[in-house]
Design a protein around this motif. Structure first.
Motif, PDB file in Angstrom:
ATOM      1  N   LEU A   1     -14.485  -3.437   3.706  1.00 41.92           N
ATOM      2  CA  LEU A   1     -15.657  -3.599   2.412  1.00 41.92           C
ATOM      3  C   LEU A   1     -14.478  -4.256   1.569  1.00 41.92           C
ATOM      4  O   LEU A   1     -14.843  -4.902   0.653  1.00 41.92           O
ATOM      5  N   ARG A   2     -13.429  -3.561   1.256  1.00 40.19           N
ATOM      6  CA  ARG A   2     -12.469  -4.079   0.405  1.00 40.19           C
ATOM      7  C   ARG A   2     -11.864  -5.387   0.321  1.00 40.19           C
ATOM      8  O   ARG A   2     -11.930  -6.331  -0.440  1.00 40.19           O
ATOM      9  N   VAL A   3     -11.705  -5.725   1.379  1.00 36.17           N
ATOM     10  CA  VAL A   3     -11.127  -7.246   2.067  1.00 36.17           C
ATOM     11  C   VAL A   3     -12.426  -8.048   1.707  1.00 36.17           C
ATOM     12  O   VAL A   3     -12.249  -9.258   1.174  1.00 36.17           O
ATOM     13  N   ARG A   4     -13.631  -7.798   2.258  1.00 39.08           N
ATOM     14  CA  ARG A   4     -14.622  -8.724   2.085  1.00 39.08           C
ATOM     15  C   ARG A   4     -14.847  -8.923   0.531  1.00 39.08           C
ATOM     16  O   ARG A   4     -15.639  -9.944   0.437  1.00 39.08           O
ATOM     17  N   SER A   5     -14.920  -7.878  -0.337  1.00 37.61           N
ATOM     18  CA  SER A   5     -15.309  -8.139  -1.541  1.00 37.61           C
ATOM     19  C   SER A   5     -14.465  -8.992  -2.275  1.00 37.61           C
ATOM     20  O   SER A   5     -14.836  -9.297  -3.383  1.00 37.61           O
ATOM     21  N   GLY A   6     -13.154  -9.376  -1.650  1.00 34.63           N
ATOM     22  CA  GLY A   6     -12.289 -10.041  -2.516  1.00 34.63           C
ATOM     23  C   GLY A   6     -11.116  -8.943  -3.285  1.00 34.63           C
ATOM     24  O   GLY A   6     -10.235  -9.594  -3.914  1.00 34.63           O
ATOM     25  N   ALA A   7     -11.479  -7.646  -3.231  1.00 33.97           N
ATOM     26  CA  ALA A   7     -10.357  -6.766  -3.917  1.00 33.97           C
ATOM     27  C   ALA A   7      -9.001  -6.949  -3.542  1.00 33.97           C
ATOM     28  O   ALA A   7      -8.152  -6.442  -4.076  1.00 33.97           O
ATOM     29  N   ALA A   8      -9.101  -7.109  -2.164  1.00 37.45           N
ATOM     30  CA  ALA A   8      -7.737  -7.152  -1.670  1.00 37.45           C
ATOM     31  C   ALA A   8      -7.716  -8.245  -0.390  1.00 37.45           C
ATOM     32  O   ALA A   8      -8.398  -8.194   0.321  1.00 37.45           O
ATOM     33  N   PRO A   9      -6.359  -9.119  -0.371  1.00 34.43           N
ATOM     34  CA  PRO A   9      -6.459  -9.814   0.509  1.00 34.43           C
ATOM     35  C   PRO A   9      -5.887  -9.350   1.989  1.00 34.43           C
ATOM     36  O   PRO A   9      -6.429  -9.884   3.004  1.00 34.43           O
ATOM     37  N   VAL A  10      -5.289  -8.420   1.882  1.00 37.18           N
ATOM     38  CA  VAL A  10      -4.648  -7.451   3.094  1.00 37.18           C
ATOM     39  C   VAL A  10      -4.828  -6.172   2.830  1.00 37.18           C
ATOM     40  O   VAL A  10      -4.333  -5.561   1.930  1.00 37.18           O
ATOM     41  N   VAL A  11      -5.224  -5.521   3.863  1.00 39.72           N
ATOM     42  CA  VAL A  11      -5.346  -3.975   4.052  1.00 39.72           C
ATOM     43  C   VAL A  11      -5.129  -3.589   5.476  1.00 39.72           C
ATOM     44  O   VAL A  11      -5.869  -3.792   6.211  1.00 39.72           O
ATOM     45  N   LEU A  12      -3.941  -2.697   5.324  1.00 44.33           N
ATOM     46  CA  LEU A  12      -3.543  -2.011   6.818  1.00 44.33           C
ATOM     47  C   LEU A  12      -4.370  -0.711   6.735  1.00 44.33           C
ATOM     48  O   LEU A  12      -4.450  -0.091   5.873  1.00 44.33           O
ATOM     49  N   THR A  13      -4.973  -0.653   7.969  1.00 38.04           N
ATOM     50  CA  THR A  13      -5.972   0.601   8.198  1.00 38.04           C
ATOM     51  C   THR A  13      -5.724   1.223   9.415  1.00 38.04           C
ATOM     52  O   THR A  13      -5.040   0.334  10.405  1.00 38.04           O
ATOM     53  N   GLY A  14      -6.278   2.199   9.637  1.00 43.67           N
ATOM     54  CA  GLY A  14      -6.447   2.868  11.234  1.00 43.67           C
ATOM     55  C   GLY A  14      -6.310   4.661  11.022  1.00 43.67           C
ATOM     56  O   GLY A  14      -6.809   5.117  10.060  1.00 43.67           O
ATOM     57  N   GLY A  15      -5.712   5.005  11.811  1.00 43.06           N
ATOM     58  CA  GLY A  15      -5.678   6.528  11.905  1.00 43.06           C
ATOM     59  C   GLY A  15      -4.722   7.147  12.904  1.00 43.06           C
ATOM     60  O   GLY A  15      -4.236   6.556  13.911  1.00 43.06           O
ATOM     61  N   SER A  16      -4.472   8.587  12.826  1.00 42.21           N
ATOM     62  CA  SER A  16      -3.535   9.242  13.602  1.00 42.21           C
ATOM     63  C   SER A  16      -3.815  10.628  13.440  1.00 42.21           C
ATOM     64  O   SER A  16      -4.368  11.094  12.260  1.00 42.21           O
ATOM     65  N   ASP A  17      -3.645  11.405  14.536  1.00 41.93           N
ATOM     66  CA  ASP A  17      -3.918  12.752  14.570  1.00 41.93           C
ATOM     67  C   ASP A  17      -2.961  13.481  15.660  1.00 41.93           C
ATOM     68  O   ASP A  17      -2.775  12.852  16.711  1.00 41.93           O
ATOM     69  N   VAL A  18      -2.617  14.839  15.329  1.00 48.22           N
ATOM     70  CA  VAL A  18      -1.597  15.543  16.652  1.00 48.22           C
ATOM     71  C   VAL A  18      -2.517  16.817  16.585  1.00 48.22           C
ATOM     72  O   VAL A  18      -2.006  17.858  15.819  1.00 48.22           O
ATOM     73  N   PRO A  19      -3.417  16.933  17.511  1.00 48.85           N
ATOM     74  CA  PRO A  19      -4.156  18.580  17.469  1.00 48.85           C
ATOM     75  C   PRO A  19      -3.391  19.272  18.618  1.00 48.85           C
ATOM     76  O   PRO A  19      -3.831  20.235  19.414  1.00 48.85           O
TER      77      PRO A  19
END
Length: 414
Positions: free
Chosen positions: A176-194
């Protein structure tokens, strides 16, 4: 302001199969399980469970010992995956000011290993004082903070903690942030160690975890199967670089896929029991956001955790949304092979979905020899799907607390 198209220009992961993307995807499409038996002997009551670890990951080698020592394992996995995605996108770790570039990350547990270590030092070993790093090792936003610092990202730096939907929601919000033009690049994802002893015991108490011995562990997770025994926990990290389409083209980036829609809903009914109506809303919102019809979807990567409550509800939601098309809809649950990485699962499965569209191959649900009659009504993939055009796909993530997130993707040339 017109909405931007959002390209996926970088993919990176730390998985039980290692970090090589082609090898990761090839082993998944071959139906190879990474689930192994985990037994501990250094606890008051030893653990004996099927589990998925990343045995080849060496944080000192991946990050350098000084940096790795500043992180809990969940942040180490995150930063290593982020570095891999950044490199895959053809971006340099240092460069001109990136004041409006950002990082949005997902984790369900954060630094539980660091906190558990602190509890043991205080109560079992009688220490009076913990390391000064205890807080920064354990905080949930440690991963996105380290990533932002290392890559010089001066825009948004945010973590989402929404149980099993954490990284799917992080990706959706980055989109949503990139699509709106608020940022040209966003690195995203996730991590967990249960892997913390208390975490594993807590999940065991819910009676939703599969049991298996060393011999049967690889087939312990059986989504949609009549003989399923529950979910299998695992660790991992997965990252995507989302980029304004024109920005990516201007710098000559390789576009690996396109994220086109995001749907989010809350069941608002029960903390742990899912509800089909909420999932239907999320699926419908993702399709509408993407401008797609049910007939446009060629593959669904299901949440599919192999629990008695969750699997039939997800199939029911898919049947409601896809109607007469549902029996032809290719569906697979890859957790049957890579396990459930909790807050990282949505990002891991988003990458799998992007790779499925890019390579025109959809991975199977492993160990689905005897489908549950309550889970019939969609086209379960018992083997990899090849030779059929894959232009658009969905990835489902449904969490405790009733949070539902669905991401919609298109193939890079569609």
């Amino acid at each position: 302001m017109a909405q931007r198209r959002v390209a996926i220009t970088g993919l990176g992961l730390v998985s039980p199969y290692g970090g090589d993307l082609p090898d990761f995807f090839e082993r998944l499409t071959a139906g190879e399980s990474a689930i192994r038996h985990l037994q501990t002997a250094d606890q008051p009551r030893p653990l004996s469970i099927p589990f998925v670890s990343c045995p080849d990951f060496n944080p000192d080698q991946a990050l350098g010992k000084p940096l790795a020592s500043m992180m809990d394992r969940f942040a180490q996995l995150a930063t290593a995956a982020a570095f891999a995605a950044w490199s895959d996108a053809g971006l340099e770790r240092s460069g001109p000011a990136r004041e409006n570039w950002g990082c949005i990350w997902g984790t369900a547990l954060g630094g539980t290993l660091a906190y558990e270590k602190g509890y043991r030092e205080l109560w079992q070993k009688g220490r009076e004082r913990l390391s000064p790093l205890a807080v920064v090792l354990g905080m949930n936003n440690a991963a996105n903070a380290h990533i932002s610092i290392q890559l010089g990202l001066g825009g948004i730096s945010m973590s989402h903690t929404v149980a099993c939907a954490s990284s799917a929601i992080a990706i959706g919000e980055a989109f949503l942030r990139v699509r709106s033009g608020a940022a040209p690049v966003v690195l995203t994802g996730g991590s967990d160690v249960p892997q913390a002893y208390g975490v594993a015991r807590a999940w065991e108490a819910l009676r939703v975890m599969a049991s298996a011995d060393e011999h049967s562990a690889p087939a312990a997770c059986r989504p949609f199967a009549a003989d399923r025994r529950g979910l299998v926990l695992g660790e991992g990290g997965a990252a995507l670089v989302l980029e304004d389409w024109e920005h990516a083209r201007a710098r000559g980036a390789r576009i690996q896929g396109e994220i086109v829609g995001y749907g989010y809903s809350c069941d608002h009914s029960h903390l742990v029991r899912p509800e089909a109506a909420g999932q239907v809303r999320a699926l419908g919102l993702a399709l509408a956001d993407a401008g797609l019809q049910p007939d446009d979807i060629d593959y669904v990567n299901a949440h599919g955790t192999a629990t008695a409550e969750g699997d039939p509800v997800e199939v029911s939601a898919l049947k409601t949304v896809f109607g007469p098309r549902a029996p032809e809809l290719p569906v697979s649950a890859t957790k049957s092979m890579h396990g459930h990485q909790l807050g990282a699962a949505g990002a891991m499965e988003a990458i799998i979905t992007v790779l499925a569209l890019r390579h025109q191959v959809a991975p199977p649900t492993a160990h689905l020899d005897n489908p549950d009659p309550a889970c019939l009504g969609v086209r379960h993939l018992h083997a990899a799907l090849r030779g059929q055009p894959l232009e658009a796909a969905l990835s489902n993530s449904f969490a405790f607390g009733g949070s539902n997130a669905v991401l919609a993707f298109r193939a890079p040339d569609s």
